[in-house]
Motif scaffolding. Structure first.
Motif, PDB file in Angstrom:
ATOM      1  N   ASP A  28     -19.102  38.162 -44.007  1.00 51.90           N
ATOM      2  CA  ASP A  28     -20.521  37.928 -44.294  1.00 51.90           C
ATOM      3  C   ASP A  28     -20.704  36.775 -45.277  1.00 51.90           C
ATOM      4  O   ASP A  28     -21.587  35.919 -45.120  1.00 51.90           O
ATOM      5  CB  ASP A  28     -21.160  39.203 -44.852  1.00 51.90           C
ATOM      6  N   THR A  29     -19.835  36.733 -46.303  1.00 52.73           N
ATOM      7  CA  THR A  29     -19.916  35.659 -47.310  1.00 52.73           C
ATOM      8  C   THR A  29     -19.608  34.309 -46.686  1.00 52.73           C
ATOM      9  O   THR A  29     -20.334  33.317 -46.907  1.00 52.73           O
ATOM     10  CB  THR A  29     -18.944  35.950 -48.463  1.00 52.73           C
ATOM     11  N   GLY A  36     -21.163  29.209 -45.226  1.00 55.43           N
ATOM     12  CA  GLY A  36     -20.931  28.236 -44.166  1.00 55.43           C
ATOM     13  C   GLY A  36     -19.973  27.137 -44.533  1.00 55.43           C
ATOM     14  O   GLY A  36     -20.021  26.054 -43.934  1.00 55.43           O
ATOM     15  N   GLN A  37     -19.113  27.386 -45.489  1.00 56.60           N
ATOM     16  CA  GLN A  37     -18.198  26.336 -45.912  1.00 56.60           C
ATOM     17  C   GLN A  37     -16.929  26.984 -46.479  1.00 56.60           C
ATOM     18  O   GLN A  37     -16.977  27.986 -47.186  1.00 56.60           O
ATOM     19  CB  GLN A  37     -18.857  25.461 -46.989  1.00 56.60           C
ATOM     20  N   TRP A  38     -15.784  26.428 -46.117  1.00 59.56           N
ATOM     21  CA  TRP A  38     -14.490  26.870 -46.668  1.00 59.56           C
ATOM     22  C   TRP A  38     -13.621  25.664 -46.951  1.00 59.56           C
ATOM     23  O   TRP A  38     -13.520  24.785 -46.110  1.00 59.56           O
ATOM     24  CB  TRP A  38     -13.781  27.814 -45.696  1.00 59.56           C
ATOM     25  N   LYS A  47     -18.890  26.185 -57.466  1.00 54.35           N
ATOM     26  CA  LYS A  47     -20.083  26.625 -58.202  1.00 54.35           C
ATOM     27  C   LYS A  47     -20.348  28.109 -57.942  1.00 54.35           C
ATOM     28  O   LYS A  47     -20.875  28.806 -58.799  1.00 54.35           O
ATOM     29  CB  LYS A  47     -21.296  25.779 -57.807  1.00 54.35           C
ATOM     30  N   TRP A  48     -19.956  28.573 -56.728  1.00 55.23           N
ATOM     31  CA  TRP A  48     -20.139  29.993 -56.420  1.00 55.23           C
ATOM     32  C   TRP A  48     -19.216  30.859 -57.291  1.00 55.23           C
ATOM     33  O   TRP A  48     -19.601  31.923 -57.774  1.00 55.23           O
ATOM     34  CB  TRP A  48     -19.847  30.276 -54.943  1.00 55.23           C
TER      35      TRP A  48
END
Length: 602
Positions: A54-55, A60-62, A67-68
């Motif tokens: 879900d995260t 939408g980015q890996w 910042k998260w």
């Protein structure tokens, strides 16, 4: 030879323990124990924060922008958690590194992993220097993969670079940080898994924590109150299925790496260990089961020995299961039970070969004894005018206690005798030989048949052989045209006349069996001889013969069979009756010696 064999067996058993032969099967049984026991409790302090599917979908980015992670560290600091493990490697610099560094320094409780690639001698793989210096500690994130690819152990590490969960636990006064931990021979700690993923510990989504933090900062109510995390030890890591951070463990095939660390930390808090029996104990158990296997033939008969062997194995399995379920003690089961089974089979096979060899020797001896016994019986029927005689004896075993004799007593007399020694086999055969020898002496010396039986009775009683002999003696007196009959507890004579087709059992006086009492009388009876009469002297092996349903041949059937063959010559008549008695017992061994004499007066 036996010493060499046993020495080799113990050496091979010891090598098997040392080199862990059959370890793959042993690990399978260990997994079964993990799956079928009551798992240890999950400590309430431990929290899993999942970077799940879900995260990843929502961000939408890996890799996730740092910042998260900065926001997460702020959120957990606000929640007053005890410590945080960020199970992520930050290998490349980012514009958000300074903010994350500052957040980690302010929190003062964030731990980062490092990966040892080829031993302690080389520099471990860890996050960039800016973030590494902000961490509360950096620990070894390696796990041990067993031969089947599953993770069951973690290295505890060394001072200065300890296992990541162990390093974190040193800051928790509830955790066991004793230097005496149940490590295996390689310095690794067996993991006591608290259960399957999702069923143990408290789980939160990475984004849920951050969103709840953002809402509480605005004075709004979040998805859950961050106060729930107060005092928690948070394990943050990637949990999405199919990622490189999911491993196979005894309980399931997809288990996130962060769950491994949480379980190790839980084990240190709960002080519930998995201990494998030491190498010395494994040697002792292997030797014990090897000895028990070799002692198998002494447990009783073959089936009984096998059942006891199975019982020992099953009992050991229950003990090993109980120790694991109750105390976390792991006793090897496959290798000891394999040793028990193999040594038991070898021992039983060896015993069977020895027994077979002994039986072959005994068989040869019995063959010789049978030939000797047959030599004791009349080899040919003596000819006497007025009588036609045929006789046959079949022992229930190779040798038996039935016997008969045909002895000329001068020019005018002829003795016909049949006897049966109580019991069967070698003792009966030896007694038979003695009685037969004494009979042949006495029949020539004594004038009266009753005196022959009296002397034989004294002989048997005085020698205290604890056996008795039944006997029928017919003495043919040619000049008187009669038989003198005397009986010592034997079966009655069957008489048949061909001319009148009469068949009857003669009811004549009888004395006790020879050797049954110290003094006994044996009354004589005079039987006139009739032309074309048949006289049958037989042992109880004929009338008491049983078929496979337990039905007896009996006197009535015997007399009926005589009636069917009464017109045949005595030799054919003999073979027909003996054959019928043997056929009656088809499907089972003879229960007793079988003897028949047929006398035809003409």
């Amino acid at each position: 030879m036996r010493t060499l064999f046993l020495g080799t067996a113990f050496l091979l058993a010891s090598l098997g323990v040392f080199f862990q032969w059959g370890e793959a099967f042993e690990l399978t049984t260990l997994d079964w124990r993990y799956q079928h026991r009551q798992a240890p409790a999950s400590h309430p302090e431990i929290v899993i924060i999942e970077i799940g599917e879900d995260t990843l979908q929502r961000i939408g980015q890996w890799p996730i922008p740092r910042k998260w992670h900065t926001e997460l560290v702020h959120a957990l600091k606000m929640a007053h958690v005890r410590s945080v493990l960020l199970n992520l490697l930050f290998l490349q610099s980012s514009e958000d590194d300074t903010a994350l560094h500052q957040a980690m320094v302010e929190a003062g409780n964030v731990y980062l992993p490092a990966i040892i690639q080829s031993g302690f001698s080389e520099e471990p793989l860890k996050s960039i220097e800016l973030l590494s210096t902000a961490a509360k500690g950096i620990g070894d994130a390696n796990v041990i993969f067993d031969s089947d690819g599953k993770v069951r152990r973690v290295p505890l590490g060394k001072t200065g670079f300890l296992s990541l969960p162990y390093l974190m636990s040193r800051e928790n006064p509830q955790a066991s940080t004793s230097s005496v931990l149940p490590l295996d021979e390689e310095g690794n700690l067996l993991i006591n898994f608290a259960g399957k993923w999702g069923r143990t510990f408290r789980h939160y989504s990475f984004l849920e924590v951050i969103e709840s933090y953002a809402q509480e900062m605005k004075g709004e109510k979040g998805k859950f109150p961050l106060k729930e995390l107060e005092g928690a030890v948070c394990f943050v890591g990637l949990t999405a299925a199919g990622t490189e951070q999911t491993l196979s463990i005894p309980l399931e095939s997809h288990f996130p790496m962060i769950g491994i660390f949480a379980n190790v930390y839980n084990m240190l808090l709960e002080k519930k260990w998995i201990r494998r029996a030491s190498l010395i104990w494994r040697f002792a158990i292997a030797w014990l089961f090897l000895i028990l296997g070799f002692l198998t033939p002494y447990f009783g008969k073959r089936l009984q020995a096998i059942l006891i062997l199975v019982g020992i194995g099953f009992g050991y399995f229950l003990v090993s299961w109980g120790l694991f379920a109750g105390s976390g003690i792991w006793l090897d089961s496959v290798y000891p039970l394999a040793l028990l089974g193999i040594s038991g089979v070898v021992s039983l096979t060896r015993q069977a070969i020895i027994v077979q060899h002994q039986q072959e020797i005994l068989q040869r001896e019995l063959d010789v004894a049978y030939k000797i016994q047959q030599l004791l019986l009349p080899s040919a029927i003596p000819q006497t005018p007025g009588l036609s005689i045929a006789g046959k004896m079949i022992p229930a075993r190779h040798i038996g206690g039935d016997f008969y004799d045909l002895v000329p007593c001068g020019s005018d007399s002829f003795a016909i005798m049949i006897g049966d020694v109580s019991g069967k086999g070698i003792p009966a055969a030896l007694c038979m030989a003695m009685v037969l020898n004494e009979f042949r002496t006495l029949i020539q010396r004594e004038s009266k048949p009753s005196d022959v039986l009296k002397k034989l009775n004294h002989l048997l009683w005085n020698r205290q052989l604890k056996v008795f002999v039944t006997m029928t003696l017919l003495v043919y007196q040619k000049s008187e045209e009669c038989f003198y009959y005397v009986n010592a507890g034997h079966l009655p004579i069957l008489k048949a006349t061909r001319s009148h087709k009469e068949i009857q059992f003669l009811d004549l006086p009888s004395g006790p069996p020879l050797g049954a009492t110290p003094e006994a009388d044996f009354p004589e009876s005079r039987i006139p001889i009739e032309k074309e009469a048949l006289w049958f002297l037989y042992s109880d092996g004929i009338t008491e013969a049983k078929n496979k349903i337990g039905e007896m041949f009996g006197e009535e059937r015997f007399s009926q069979e005589v009636g069917k063959v009464i017109e045949k010559p005595v030799s054919e008549l003999l073979e027909g009756l003996v054959g019928r008695a043997v056929e009656f017992q088809v499907g089972k061994d003879l229960s007793d010696d079988l003897t028949l004499l047929v006398v035809n007066s003409y």
